[in-house]
Design an enzyme around this catalytic site. Sequence first.
Site, PDB file in Angstrom:
ATOM      1  N   CYS A 398       0.836  -1.200   0.000  1.00 57.32           N
ATOM      2  CA  CYS A 398       0.000   0.000   0.000  1.00 57.32           C
ATOM      3  C   CYS A 398       0.876   1.257   0.000  1.00 57.32           C
ATOM      4  CB  CYS A 398      -0.984  -0.047   1.160  1.00 57.32           C
ATOM      5  SG  CYS A 398      -2.455   0.909   0.819  1.00 57.32           S
ATOM      6  N   HIS A 525      -3.563  -5.173   0.583  1.00 55.65           N
ATOM      7  CA  HIS A 525      -2.918  -5.671   1.811  1.00 55.65           C
ATOM      8  C   HIS A 525      -3.002  -7.197   1.855  1.00 55.65           C
ATOM      9  CE1 HIS A 525      -2.456  -1.824   4.014  1.00 55.65           C
ATOM     10  NE2 HIS A 525      -3.460  -1.451   3.248  1.00 55.65           N
ATOM     11  N   GLU A 527      -1.559  -9.196   3.679  1.00 62.11           N
ATOM     12  CA  GLU A 527      -1.427  -9.752   5.037  1.00 62.11           C
ATOM     13  C   GLU A 527      -2.760 -10.141   5.664  1.00 62.11           C
ATOM     14  OE1 GLU A 527      -0.862  -6.634   4.149  1.00 62.11           O
ATOM     15  OE2 GLU A 527      -1.341  -5.155   5.692  1.00 62.11           O
TER      16      GLU A 527
HETATM   17  N1  GLN Z   1      -1.887   6.710   2.892  1.00 59.67           N
HETATM   18  C1  GLN Z   1      -2.013   5.917   1.710  1.00 59.67           C
HETATM   19  C2  GLN Z   1      -3.399   6.044   1.101  1.00 59.67           C
HETATM   20  O1  GLN Z   1      -4.331   6.441   1.737  1.00 59.67           O
HETATM   21  C3  GLN Z   1      -1.667   4.479   1.973  1.00 59.67           C
HETATM   22  C4  GLN Z   1      -2.658   3.789   2.838  1.00 59.67           C
HETATM   23  C5  GLN Z   1      -2.172   2.474   3.386  1.00 59.67           C
HETATM   24  O2  GLN Z   1      -0.985   2.199   3.347  1.00 59.67           O
HETATM   25  N2  GLN Z   1      -3.065   1.677   3.942  1.00 59.67           N
HETATM   26  O3  GLN Z   1      -3.599   5.708  -0.029  1.00 59.67           O
END
Ligand code: GLN
Length: 569
Positions: A398, A525, A527
């Site tokens: 992310c 994600h 995970e």
């Molecule tokens: N801050 C980034 C976004 O909002 C990444 C978010 C995250 O890593 N969950 O896109």
Amino acid sequence: MKYVLVTGGVVSGLGKGVTASSIGVVLKACGLRVTSIKIDPYLNTDAGTMSPFEHGEVFVLDDGGEVDLDLGNYERFLDVTLTRDNNITTGKIYQSVLEKERKGDYLGKTVQVVPHITDAMKNWIESVSVIPVDGKDGPADVCVIELGGTVGDIESMPFIEALRQLFFSVGQDNFCLIHVSLIPVLGVVGEQKTKPTQHSVRELRALGLTPHFLACRSAQPLLENTKQKLSQFCHVPVGNILNIHDVPNIWHVPLLLRNQNAHDAILKHLDLLSVAIPPNLQEWTKRAETFDNLTNSVRIAMVGKYVGMTDSYLSVVKALLHACIACSLKPSIDWIAASDLEDDSANSTPEAHAAAWKTLKNAACVLVPGGFGDRGVKGMMLAAKYARENKVPYLGICLGMQISVIEIARSVLGLEKANSTEFDDKTPNPVIIFMPEGSKTHMGSTMRLGCRRTLFQNPDCITAKLYHNSEYVDERHRHRYEVNPEMVSILEESGLKFVGKDESGKRMEILELPDHPFYVGVQFHPEFKSRPGRPSALFLGKISNSSKITVHDKCIPWGYCDGCVLALD
Ligand code: GLN
């Protein structure tokens, strides 16, 4: 429906979640279908707006629910897919009651905590407990309910009252209360102390609930006379006093319960003995023992913002653990505060700066997990650059993927001011931009959340191979920003490839660097869907690459066989 309620007493942080999910594991091992509900008595409607510094990670479900990290424990332990409604908070209950009040549903009545709030709690529990969560049709046999907080807290009172009423309406055979408590040992005397437990049971009984079981946390196994004392003063049969003493790893907890015949006693209480089979915990036993005996380790540099509180990245840590176990490696996570890597810190905190760089350079692989806000972003970029230039396996999740894109745009394409509009909304080269799915104005509803499909663009990329040569993968998301679709072709001139995109082709989901052994960034994600016996493909790929272990792709992500050899490139 049979309910197993797990409450906690004496102190918080006793491992109530692990105890409750382990009870679920043992019941599941007896052939029963198990679901779970976590009650959080706080006023937030969900965990989405809570700081990871204070509350640990926000866990994300398939349906986009942003929930307490304990739900992650349940999903991993029970191998189920929960819904947002499986996490009940005071905020959600009040919101539903107040909405009904505004609609006039209470027909002029005075709306009160008892009975309106408590009725809403009871109804919520009853309706959520029957939602199937294990992929089969129809409701589960048993619903494990964990009540967050400690008995006696003011904010959990309405829940205790609702649960008391639920117990009364479903009856003794359908409701079993397990109270988790602490048995401390005082230094000089060395005696196991039962008084705190006695007090917390008394508190519970004053609220109308008598525990049927005690699950006592202790450093060493409970002595027989401690059990006798607890039984006598807490009104619980000796056979129902379970002991969860310290064990080398949490996978031992279900085994510990099984060894004390907890399943028999619980099943007997719930009148389920006739439908249950003897517990089959072979896989758990193997995993717990394998982990205890691992000797080789792999050093993983985790470069993030919230490294002071490791629960902030709980699912990432678990996913690494699952992948390492599958490769017979002990995970050794080196936490690096991203800001310590930055040039500024060389002047302000030179020792921390030197130590952070030494740790990074000693690691076998680098992981930059998700995050929000610009703290440490420069340090994360330095870590990504180091991994890219030195061919060190890199996984960016992310924010970690967005960091890679910015870093490559700046270092390789020479777009020095390239940035995400999250960090600089006036950047002349907005490589990462705000691409919400929901509202642009309301905090908490501007995110792209939950399970979304990613289509592989090229069957030969590393990630497609890791995901069993599949054409697509469904993973969970939680972000507002994404790669700017208008800059994709410029970005690809640097050599990076967007090998996974969403169904519209506009959202970049996976990036790879083809001339690097393992450099992968994912907007999702992975995970959150990793399971003890089914590690996430990406984590497994990263670990097997870092440790130079080669694995058959048919064996990924299920573990690996004796003769595994896989060339990922
Ligand atoms: N801050 C980034 C976004 O909002 C990444 C978010 C995250 O890593 N969950 O896109």
